[in-house]
Structures are given as C-alpha cells and as structure tokens.
Design a protein around this motif. Structure first.
Motif: not given
Length: 297
Positions: A29-32, A34-41
């Motif tokens: 969940a934490r990785k999720h 972080r990943a979408f904050a960096l590269r929004p969907q």
C-alpha cells in the motif's frame, strides 16, 4: 457494457492482474501511494464509450468536473458521482462505463468530480467540496442524488450527512455501491469474510484510510459515516456482495437505517465481490438495472 464476462473467469482474472495486492499488505500500500503520487494515473473517459451519451468537461475551483448526459433525451435530474478506488486510485474505465450506462438508461445527468487522492487529498477537504458541488447541483435540478462506489460510497454518505446537518438539505436519493463505512475496519465478522475476498484486505485499506482521514479522528462521520446520526436522511439504495470484507459493515448500516426510520432498499448478492455492479458480469448488469430504475422513479 458492450460485453459480458463469464463469472467463473472473474476471480482468476482478479488474481492475475494483482489489483488486490496493495490492499492485502501495508508495505505494498505504501509503495502504491508513493508510485501514484510521483506518476499520477489517467482519469479521462475512454475514447470508445456509448454513443447515446455526451460528455462535457469544465474546471470548478481547481477541480476537473465531467458531465455525462443522455444525447437525445432531456435529463430528468442529476447525480453527483464519487468514484471509488481506495482514495488512491483514479476514475477507471469501469467507472466510466457504469456512469455512461446509467446516464443513458435513466435519462439523468451524472456529474463526476475528479477529486484529489491521497497523499494530497484528505476527507475534510474533499467532503467539503462535494457538499458545495451537490448544493450547486440541487439549486438547478428538481431531482438531485449522490452516488458512489467503495471509497466513493464513503464520500457520498458523508456528504449526505454534512448536507443534512449543516445546510438543511435532504437529497432525493443516496446510492451506495459496496461502500466503505467504518474506516476502523474492526468489525468482528471481517476475518470470516476475508478468505473469500480477492480484492480488499484490512492492512492496506487501513493504511490508505489513515492518510485519507488527515487530522480528523477515524470516528468522525466525514471519515466513517456509519458512526454518524442517520436520522432524517432521504431514501437510500444500497448494493453489496457477500464476498466483500465491507459487507458486515454494510449490514450494520442497514440495521441502523431501519432503527432510524430511514427509507431504504438493500440488495445483497450472494457470492458477488466488492463493487460487482461495475463489472461486466450478469449480476453486475442486473444491479445496474436496479440503479437505473431507481433513478427513473
């Protein structure tokens, strides 16, 4: 939706895509987040969607807001729709096809705000904005409802409570699809359901919810609407599948609605998964017909 998926294929497909992974494990969940904050969907509607609807877009106080209308029929009312996704996932193609189908088949305008997700969006800010959008919608429509699925169901019910408590507004309908209702996720029946739910899990859901609540206590109705005073709400339509860890809280909601004297209709589909009305399976189609009929009535 244009195609139907055989129900026996649904669970293997979910496992193959790994969509439940961030909910099952807090580290994932934490990785999720972080990943979408960096590269929004992406959240835009798909290029191919029903020809009997028209989609417009505007900016409203910094938010992108879509309006989905029937092409050849005058809308009879409006629905403000809050999409689900654990407060971390954007509007998906399943949400878009749901909204388009309901708009066309119920002759209703759907207003779809693209709200800020975690880690940037929080419950207090987002609920306040949904209250504003719904008030403005009601001012120009004879029939106004709010609807949402999953995390969006939490937003929808919290918004309905805020409208009643602080603006004296009772909505014509509140439509909840597999709503998240109590973000403590401590219902004693959840462990019994968890082995049957391939999508949601408590560790990741709690991680997402803790960011979403911001400075609010988890017991605040803007976070956990199940814990609010339900008296005086307009009628509700609630849909749930039994193989969903949110189902025990949804049943609790139904008992509380009954005790509070709130009119409601409840559809619980045996063996169905979280947010099944969005999925192109036969039970999902039946659920969408129920929602469209409610909006027509």
């Amino acid at each position: 939706m244009a195609f139907t998926l055989p129900e026996p294929l649904l669970r293997p497909l979910i496992r193959a895509t790994g969509i439940g992974k961030p909910f099952k494990d807090a580290d994932e969940a934490r990785k999720h987040v972080r990943a979408f904050a960096l590269r929004p969907q992406p959240y835009a509607p798909p290029r191919r969607i029903r020809r009997d609807v028209v989609i417009d877009v505007d900016r409203w106080r910094g938010w992108t807001v879509y309006r989905v209308k029937p092409r050849d029929t005058k809308p009879a009312g409006a629905v403000v729709y809050a999409h689900g996704g654990g407060w971390v996932n954007e509007m998906s193609f399943l949400h878009w096809h749901l909204v388009a189908e309901l708009a066309a088949e119920s002759a209703t305008t759907f207003i779809v705000p693209i709200y800020p997700l975690i880690p940037f969006g929080t419950a207090a800010e987002v609920i306040a904005r949904f209250v504003e959008i719904t008030r403005e919608t009601k001012a120009t429509n004879t029939r106004t409802a709010i609807a949402g699925d999953s995390a969006g169901g939490q937003i929808a019910l919290s918004t309905a409570l805020e409208l009643r408590d602080h603006h004296g507004i009772t909505l014509d309908d509140t439509i909840l699809i597999s709503p998240a209702l109590d973000l403590r996720f401590d219902n004693p029946e959840i462990p019994e359901v968890q082995p049957r739910d391939p999508i949601l899990g408590v560790p990741g859901a709690q991680y997402f919810a803790d960011i979403w609540r911001g400075d609010l206590p988890v017991t605040d109705p803007r976070v956990s609407p199940l814990l609010g005073d339900l008296r005086g709400l307009g009628r509700l339509l609630v849909l749930s599948g039994t193989d969903d860890i949110l189902a025990p809280d949804i049943r609790d909601l139904i008992e509380r609605l009954r005790a509070a004297g709130v009119p409601f209709d409840f559809y619980e589909s045996t063996g169905q998964l979280h947010a099944y009305p969005l999925v192109p399976v036969p039970a999902g189609r039946e659920a969408r017909q129920v929602i469209a009929h409610r909006l027509q009535s």
